[in-house]
Design a protein around this motif. Structure first.
Motif, PDB file in Angstrom:
ATOM      1  N   LEU A  25     110.835 -32.334  84.958  1.00  0.00           N
ATOM      2  CA  LEU A  25     111.943 -33.278  84.699  1.00  0.00           C
ATOM      3  C   LEU A  25     111.796 -31.914  82.613  1.00  0.00           C
ATOM      4  CD1 LEU A  25     111.771 -36.673  85.273  1.00  0.00           C
ATOM      5  CD2 LEU A  25     113.050 -34.276  85.654  1.00  0.00           C
ATOM      6  N   GLU A  26     112.844 -31.779  82.004  1.00  0.00           N
ATOM      7  CA  GLU A  26     112.962 -31.751  80.599  1.00  0.00           C
ATOM      8  C   GLU A  26     113.989 -32.369  79.882  1.00  0.00           C
ATOM      9  OE1 GLU A  26     112.013 -29.058  78.334  1.00  0.00           O
ATOM     10  OE2 GLU A  26     109.837 -29.250  79.649  1.00  0.00           O
ATOM     11  N   LEU A  27     113.563 -33.459  79.486  1.00  0.00           N
ATOM     12  CA  LEU A  27     114.417 -34.694  78.830  1.00  0.00           C
ATOM     13  C   LEU A  27     114.920 -33.852  77.407  1.00  0.00           C
ATOM     14  CD1 LEU A  27     112.184 -36.999  79.987  1.00  0.00           C
ATOM     15  CD2 LEU A  27     113.977 -35.959  81.302  1.00  0.00           C
ATOM     16  N   SER A  28     116.039 -33.670  77.166  1.00  0.00           N
ATOM     17  CA  SER A  28     117.025 -34.625  75.967  1.00  0.00           C
ATOM     18  C   SER A  28     117.391 -35.486  75.442  1.00  0.00           C
ATOM     19  CB  SER A  28     117.323 -32.497  75.801  1.00  0.00           C
ATOM     20  OG  SER A  28     118.431 -32.848  76.638  1.00  0.00           O
ATOM     21  N   LYS A  29     118.659 -35.535  74.538  1.00  0.00           N
ATOM     22  CA  LYS A  29     118.817 -36.780  73.818  1.00  0.00           C
ATOM     23  C   LYS A  29     120.512 -36.250  75.007  1.00  0.00           C
ATOM     24  CE  LYS A  29     121.601 -39.423  70.342  1.00  0.00           C
ATOM     25  NZ  LYS A  29     121.862 -39.311  69.286  1.00  0.00           N
ATOM     26  N   TRP A  32     119.246 -33.961  80.848  1.00  0.00           N
ATOM     27  CA  TRP A  32     118.057 -33.379  81.320  1.00  0.00           C
ATOM     28  C   TRP A  32     117.959 -32.634  82.573  1.00  0.00           C
ATOM     29  CZ3 TRP A  32     117.195 -39.516  83.113  1.00  0.00           C
ATOM     30  CH2 TRP A  32     116.812 -40.225  82.004  1.00  0.00           C
ATOM     31  N   LEU A  33     117.214 -31.997  82.160  1.00  0.00           N
ATOM     32  CA  LEU A  33     116.843 -30.168  83.483  1.00  0.00           C
ATOM     33  C   LEU A  33     115.948 -30.914  84.263  1.00  0.00           C
ATOM     34  CD1 LEU A  33     117.872 -27.536  84.060  1.00  0.00           C
ATOM     35  CD2 LEU A  33     116.283 -26.057  82.161  1.00  0.00           C
ATOM     36  N   VAL A  34     116.679 -30.754  85.129  1.00  0.00           N
ATOM     37  CA  VAL A  34     116.091 -30.785  86.716  1.00  0.00           C
ATOM     38  C   VAL A  34     115.544 -29.373  87.105  1.00  0.00           C
ATOM     39  CG1 VAL A  34     114.856 -31.343  88.839  1.00  0.00           C
ATOM     40  CG2 VAL A  34     116.862 -33.268  87.095  1.00  0.00           C
ATOM     41  N   THR A  35     114.400 -28.686  87.238  1.00  0.00           N
ATOM     42  CA  THR A  35     113.433 -28.179  87.647  1.00  0.00           C
ATOM     43  C   THR A  35     112.718 -28.183  88.893  1.00  0.00           C
ATOM     44  OG1 THR A  35     113.215 -26.841  85.855  1.00  0.00           O
ATOM     45  CG2 THR A  35     112.573 -26.043  87.711  1.00  0.00           C
ATOM     46  N   SER A  48     121.527 -30.382  86.016  1.00  0.00           N
ATOM     47  CA  SER A  48     121.169 -30.589  85.011  1.00  0.00           C
ATOM     48  C   SER A  48     122.071 -32.054  84.963  1.00  0.00           C
ATOM     49  CB  SER A  48     122.474 -30.256  84.160  1.00  0.00           C
ATOM     50  OG  SER A  48     121.687 -29.110  83.546  1.00  0.00           O
ATOM     51  N   VAL A  49     121.596 -32.901  84.406  1.00  0.00           N
ATOM     52  CA  VAL A  49     121.957 -34.499  84.763  1.00  0.00           C
ATOM     53  C   VAL A  49     122.160 -34.641  83.449  1.00  0.00           C
ATOM     54  CG1 VAL A  49     121.097 -37.130  85.674  1.00  0.00           C
ATOM     55  CG2 VAL A  49     120.440 -34.725  86.707  1.00  0.00           C
ATOM     56  N   LYS A  50     123.028 -35.527  83.040  1.00  0.00           N
ATOM     57  CA  LYS A  50     123.111 -36.501  81.601  1.00  0.00           C
ATOM     58  C   LYS A  50     122.749 -37.050  81.352  1.00  0.00           C
ATOM     59  CE  LYS A  50     126.665 -39.605  79.057  1.00  0.00           C
ATOM     60  NZ  LYS A  50     128.019 -40.361  80.147  1.00  0.00           N
ATOM     61  N   GLY A  51     121.753 -37.038  79.710  1.00  0.00           N
ATOM     62  CA  GLY A  51     120.929 -38.005  79.663  1.00  0.00           C
ATOM     63  C   GLY A  51     121.066 -39.435  80.129  1.00  0.00           C
TER      64      GLY A  51
END
Length: 388
Positions: A25-29, A32-35, A48-51
């Motif tokens: 998970l690469e988390l931002s405001k 959220w990028l799910v690899t 991508s998932v909404k933060g």
């Protein structure tokens, strides 16, 4: 020596038969990028998932599991990794509550990165790196990264008292210095904003050339005093919470902060910081607790060169700073302890620099001794205990 001259997008073969769907998970405001890397697939997928959308994140995990089941005929668990950052540990606690999810929080600074050229950084690249690191960790590769031990809710909440007090004291110092600076500019050197008669003294002040304070300058200082007095009240409130926490320790159980307070030279603030920042945890040996505080040595050995670079400074900075301060106080208040005698023998023929090096070594030894004292009841040799 042969170098791999392939482009940066060339992917090496990855062993994927580890019996799980690996997710980073690469988390931002905002996003959220799910690899992910799933069994039966040699490519990483990106979604991508909404933060903040936990329901959407779980839906993505379930979709990855279903795809892997279609390919392999088996429903796999999900292993998730994320970096310790601004989001804290609430996401990890939500994930860890699910039996089919294995969650890890990694110290981003512990992950090795290429140094042969200027490093490109994107969320996709970081996501791939986290996946590779997680798979290496699950394969059992030693020292591939350092996983963060997530504190309990009670331990995390207990940290806030000492940390808030430190922030408030820093603000108090800033306002105090600002008032002194404004007055020094007018030739006034003897005003103490922290004295109780600060308001009365302000009315009596005269500048270096005999004038009363100008209207706007006085108004500015009054507003600074208002903020300073608010901070003083908040500091007292935080200290009252800290003292109440110590008083709540039951005498029939292990009372770590009370035990620390029994040693001469350790006050309520030091006892709260030491316990909340480190001594509440269980460590396997003295090397682990020294490394946690960043007081472990950093050797430099190559061929015939073998020297020390000093402490690593890679651990908890608050605990490390407190221990060095406590080491100096320990020399003053515990002159007959074995640790103090060791320090004086060490620096008997040394210079000032030797004292600075030795005090860090004393801080490391003292931290280990306090850990043994709190968790195992081993009293520090020669230490003075306060009268009840």
């Amino acid at each position: 020596m042969l170098l791999n001259t392939d482009g940066p997008n060339t992917q090496a073969a990855i062993r994927t038969n580890l019996g799980a769907v690996f997710v980073s998970l690469e988390l931002s405001k905002s996003t959220w990028l799910v690899t992910s890397m799933s069994p039966g697939s040699e490519k990483m997928s990106f979604h991508s998932v909404k933060g903040g959308d936990i329901a959407g994140l779980f839906a993505r995990f379930e979709a990855l599991r279903q795809k892997a089941q279609v390919r392999q005929g088996k429903l796999y668990p999900v292993v998730v990794i994320q970096e310790a950052g601004l989001d804290g540990f609430w996401i990890e606690r939500v994930l860890a509550a699910e039996s089919w999810i294995e969650s890890y929080v990694v110290d981003a600074a512990s992950i090795a990165v290429p140094r042969k050229r200027r490093r490109a950084k994107t969320d996709r690249i970081d996501g791939e790196t986290l996946i590779r690191t997680l798979m290496a960790y699950k394969r059992g590769e030693p020292r591939v990264c350092s996983m963060v031990k997530v504190p309990s809710l009670e331990a995390e909440d207990r940290l806030r008292i000492s940390r808030e007090r430190k922030a408030l004291v820093a603000e108090r110092i800033a306002h105090n210095n600002r008032i002194k600076g404004l007055l020094f500019n007018q030739g006034i050197r003897d005003y103490e904003p922290l004295c109780r008669d600060r308001r009365k003294r302000l009315e009596e002040l005269r500048t270096g050339d005999g004038r009363p304070l100008s209207h706007h300058l006085k108004a500015q200082i009054v507003r600074e005093l208002d903020r300073l007095e608010l901070l003083l009240g908040q500091i007292k409130a935080v200290e009252a919470e800290r003292d109440a926490l110590i008083a709540e320790e039951k005498p029939d159980q292990t009372a770590p902060m009370t035990a620390l307070l029994a040693l001469k030279g350790i006050g309520a603030e030091f006892a709260a910081i030491l316990y909340a920042e480190g001594l509440f945890q269980q460590f396997g040996n003295r090397r682990q607790i020294a490394a946690y505080a960043g007081l472990a040595p950093s050797p430099w050995q190559s061929g015939t060169i073998n020297q020390e670079q000093g402490v690593s400074k890679a651990g908890n900075p608050r605990l490390r700073t407190t221990m060095i301060q406590l080491a100096w106080l320990w020399l003053r208040h515990q002159p007959d302890s074995a640790l103090t005698r060791w320090f004086h023998v060490r620096i008997d023929k040394g210079a000032l620099r030797s004292k600075k090096v030795a005090i860090v070594a004393l801080a490391r030894k003292l931290l280990v001794a306090l850990w043994k004292y709190v968790h195992h009841g081993i009293v520090i040799e020669g230490a003075i205990v306060k009268a009840a």
